[in-house]
Motif scaffolding. Structure first.
Motif, short mmCIF file in Angstrom:
data_model
loop_
_atom_site.label_atom_id
_atom_site.label_comp_id
_atom_site.label_asym_id
_atom_site.label_seq_id
_atom_site.Cartn_x
_atom_site.Cartn_y
_atom_site.Cartn_z
N THR A 713 66.72 67.66 10.01
CA THR A 713 67.42 66.78 9.06
C THR A 713 67.40 65.34 9.53
OG1 THR A 713 68.86 68.63 8.46
CG2 THR A 713 69.62 66.43 7.86
N CYS A 716 63.77 63.90 9.07
CA CYS A 716 63.44 63.65 7.67
C CYS A 716 64.12 62.39 7.17
CB CYS A 716 63.85 64.84 6.81
SG CYS A 716 62.83 66.30 7.08
N SER A 719 62.27 59.25 8.42
CA SER A 719 60.98 58.96 7.82
C SER A 719 61.11 58.21 6.50
CB SER A 719 60.21 60.27 7.60
OG SER A 719 60.89 61.06 6.66
N ARG A 720 62.31 58.19 5.89
CA ARG A 720 62.48 57.52 4.60
C ARG A 720 63.03 56.10 4.71
NH1 ARG A 720 64.28 62.79 3.20
NH2 ARG A 720 66.44 62.18 3.56
N ASN A 754 58.05 62.79 12.50
CA ASN A 754 58.13 62.55 11.05
C ASN A 754 57.12 63.38 10.30
OD1 ASN A 754 60.16 60.75 11.46
ND2 ASN A 754 58.83 58.94 11.49
#
Length: 846
Positions: A713, A716, A719-720, A754
């Protein structure tokens, strides 16, 4: 003008027929008036004269009588001649008497017979007549008798038009029988309108003719509309009734009840339906054999029934009837036809099979089997080769040992007595057998005066013959103690000669001996212990050891028997505890039950005595034994020992003091049930190793999976993000955890969390950098938090520094605006990892 001509009126004069043509002149509005019949001058006997409407006169009449014996009146009003009649020029008359016998009412009809020979001619008068008013156009009825004998042309009637009084009229006709098939049967005179028939007509071929009459003037003018003319062909009884079959064949069972239906015959008649010509009557006019009369035929339906219950197939198996059918409801002048009816009598089982003899004597040699020793025959009057005739034999007495069998020969119906189990002359020299016989089909009569089964007695003499040794009984036993010494002898299997009842001259041989424990003496059959006997061995069942013995005489004849050695138990086994591993869940249990077993017989077994076997006082301090029953005890802990595995030696003694020590591995566990315990004894290490239970392993795996989910979690989320931050955020979704292990200079492995890929930059020529900013220490580990995600070599060059591929691989790349120190990372992640560790530990414990 043609249009000024008045319409005329068609009329027809009724025809005087020269043969049997009927013209009934009755005033329609009145009943029981005179009737005039136009007939030829000669009337043959039994010919139809005409038909009178009797119902119109007297509907309820049930008796019809003619005043003239030369004429006969039927129910439908048909008038027939009884004799040949010649008419004079004068009229002849007779009276039809109608009466009702119930109310004594009577009525009369006067019938006139008239012979007319005049033919109407064409009118030539010119004087005027009164003009009649115009009438409605209507067809004129006309009829003729079929098969008329003439003379031809036969005058039928005259067709006239009222317009002929003022004009010259020509008459013509068209239709079937004129210009259509059958052609030229009818014609009309042009000037007179007289209608003629040229030849006889068959009603069965043509029931009627519909003609059309025309009236025209010489110049072609038609003053009248076309007139339909219906010529009906009156039926004559000229067709014989015919049976539908030349020969009828029926079957009825013997002994049938009175009134049973045999069959039904049927006949047809081509004459006009619903008339006396087609009213048929059936009857039986002959029977073969003629006596007694057993059948009746219904006159209207043709159904044949029985009049007696004495039909017996064994006396007469077939009857032939001559049957007749007659029209005119059976009147003597009606036409008739005969046929043949064959009635077969079906068989029922009304006769029992009986033996031809009441007693039989036969013989058989002893020890023979599957041989025929006797054939018996029976008599049965029922139909051969049917279930009523075929016999079923049975043995009623004398076959208690199952030595005999009796079957039926399907060809001869004889009973075949066979020996299926050998007889022994030494046991019985004669056997008396009672046999019985019945049919395959059940008997149809109540046999009150005699038995329903015929019986016979068979005496079977058993013949003696020289036999080999006899092994009887086939299974013999001896007793020996299981601890008998090697070389111990005992009685063995004994066979004997059935003739002398002696065992001399018989030799013995061992066929089977599963473990080779004994030997067999060839001359006496006695046995000797060859190896130590063990009653508790796996090959022993119920304490009996079986061997097979072959006995033979001097002629080589043999028999086989089984010797069962009953091994008597001795107390040579101490009791022991079969379950060596015991688990006690301390939160729910304070003790465990242990059960001991003893391979010996119960007489050498329970009750057992349980005790703790230990030279140290530690075992006595921690454990306690309490006896539950003769074979079980309760092991409980005391003084609150710690969780773990303990070895507890326990001594178990039988009733005679023979004992053994069983070392139990007792596990004290923090669990609810034994399956929940996390401790397991490893059998491969002899109890020295500890293994985790399945629930503990599952809890650890779930904790690890939860930890990876949290890391997943976080990665993720990182990576955004695209905006680098100096400070460490509370949300780790913007960060990457990079672990770099380098023990020596060389290629470094860069882990891209990532993208979930692992790349060795030195081994890849794709030009893709991992996460830039990795710290490299020879022989150590550097954990760094890098902002911004992936960077390529081009992104390194755009930062304003000169970088090589090597610097992207493993050299230190200074990126001040996107790097966090180790202390910052440590202070942020340590508390959170500690929380997850605590959660995982709690899950494992549960």
């Amino acid at each position: 003008m043609a249009a000024a001509r008045p319409s005329g009126f068609w009329s027809g004069a009724l025809c005087p027929q020269l043969l049997v043509t009927l013209a009934i002149l009755i005033i329609a509005s009145e009943a029981c008036k005179n009737v005039t019949l136009n007939v030829p001058s000669k009337l043959d006997a039994k010919k139809l004269v005409g038909r009178v409407n009797l119902k119109e006169c007297f509907k309820s009449a049930n008796l019809i009588h003619s005043s003239d014996p030369d004429f006969h009146i039927l129910e439908d009003g048909s008038v027939y001649t009884t004799n040949t009649i010649l008419l004079s020029l004068e009229k002849r008359s007779f009276t039809i008497l109608l009466s009702n016998t119930e109310n004594q009412e009577e009525k009369k009809i006067l019938v006139f017979l008239e012979h007319q020979t005049k033919v109407l001619k064409k009118r030539h008068t010119k004087e005027k007549v009164l003009r009649r008013a115009k009438r409605r156009w209507a067809p004129i009825p006309c009829s003729m008798l079929e098969n008329s004998l003439g003379p031809f042309p036969l005058f039928l009637q005259q067709v006239q038009s009222d317009t002929a009084q003022n004009y010259t009229i020509y008459y013509s006709i068209r239709g079937p029988g004129v210009d259509q098939e059958p052609r030229n049967l009818f014609y009309v005179e042009r000037d007179t309108g007289n209608l003629y028939c040229t030849r006889p007509v068959d009603r069965e071929q043509y029931e009627s003719f519909e003609l059309v009459a025309f009236a025209t003037t010489p110049d072609g003018y038609t003053p009248e509309l076309p007139l339909p003319l219906l010529i009906k062909i009156e039926d004559e009884n000229d067709n014989y009734p015919i049976f539908t079959e030349e020969t009828y064949t029926f079957t009825i069972l013997e002994n049938s009840r009175v009134g049973s239906t045999v069959g039904q015959v049927c006949a047809t008649d081509k004459d006009e339906p619903d008339t006396m010509h087609t009213r048929l009557k059936y009857s039986i006019i002959g029977q073969v054999p003629p006596s007694p009369t057993l059948f009746f035929m219904h006159p209207s339906t043709g159904v044949i029934t029985t009049t007696s219950s004495q039909l017996d197939r064994e006396l007469i198996d077939k009857y032939q009837l001559k049957i007749k059918v007659q029209d005119m409801d059976g009147q003597y002048f009606g036409l008739q036809t005969t046929s043949t009816c064959i009635i077969n009598i079906g068989d029922v089982n009304d006769h029992l099979p009986t033996f031809t003899r009441t007693s039989y004597v036969t013989s058989v040699k002893e020890n023979t089997v599957d041989v025929e020793i006797l054939r018996v025959s029976v008599e049965d009057k029922d139909l051969v080769n049917t279930a009523n005739w075929r016999a079923n034999y049975t043995i009623l007495k004398g076959n208690e040992n199952g030595n005999f069998k009796i079957v039926t020969d399907p060809k001869t119906n004889e009973g075949i007595l066979c020996v299926v189990k050998p007889l022994n002359y030494e046991e019985k020299q004669q056997v008396i057998v009672q046999i019985g016989v019945v049919n395959e089909a059940p008997f149809s009569r109540e046999a009150s005066s005699r038995s329903a089964m015929s019986t016979a007695t068979v005496t079977v003499n058993v013949e003696d013959q020289d036999e080999g040794p006899e092994c009887n009984p086939p299974i013999q036993t001896v007793r020996m103690k299981e601890n008998a010494a090697v070389g111990t002898t005992s009685n063995g299997y004994k066979a004997y000669d059935p003739e002398t009842r002696s065992s001399s001259g018989i030799r013995y041989k061992k066929l089977t001996d599963p473990t080779g424990w004994v030997t067999v003496d060839e001359n006496t059959g006695s046995i000797k212990v060859f190896r130590s006997l063990d009653r508790e061995a796996e090959t022993i069942r119920n304490g009996i050891y079986n061997i097979t013995i072959l006995a033979s005489d001097q002629k080589g004849r043999t028999c086989t028997g089984t010797l069962g050695i009953i091994l008597q138990d001795v107390n040579d086994n101490g009791p022991f505890i079969r379950k060596q591993q015991v688990t006690i869940c301390k939160p729910t249990m304070s003790s465990a039950e242990i059960v001991a077993v003893d391979p010996d017989e119960p007489i050498n077994g329970p009750p057992f005595d349980f005790s703790l076997e230990s030279s140290t006082s530690e075992v006595q301090r921690m454990w306690r034994l309490e006896k539950i029953n003769d074979t079980a005890a309760r092991l409980s802990y005391q003084n609150d020992p710690a969780f773990g595995i303990y070895v507890v030696p326990i001594t178990v003694r039988d009733r005679f003091g023979l004992s053994s020590v069983s070392s139990l591995d007792v596990t004290l566990c923090d669990c609810i049930t034994e399956n929940d315990c996390a401790f397991r004894v490893d059998p491969s290490t002899g109890g020295g190793g500890i293994q985790l239970g399945k629930w503990a392993i599952l809890a650890i795996l779930l904790g690890i999976a939860l930890l990876f989910c949290i890391l997943f979690t976080l990665v993720c989320g990182a990576s955004r993000t695209s905006k680098p931050l100096k400070v460490i955020p509370d949300d780790l979704a913007q960060q990457n955890l990079i672990v770099s292990n380098t023990e020596a200079p060389g290629d470094d492995k860069v882990y891209s969390v990532n993208g979930f890929t692992t790349q060795t930059v030195g081994a890849s020529a794709q030009g893709i950098c991992g996460t830039v900013g990795s710290g490299v220490n020879n022989g150590g580990q550097t954990i760094e938090m890098v902002k911004g995600g992936h960077q390529t070599l081009e992104s390194c060059q755009r930062a304003g520094h000169h970088h090589t591929l090597d610097s992207c691989r493993g050299g230190r790349v200074e990126v001040d605006n996107s790097r966090c120190t180790y202390s910052e990372w440590h202070s942020f992640t340590q508390p959170r990892l500690g929380e997850e560790s605590i959660r995982g530990h709690t899950l494992i414990k549960n």
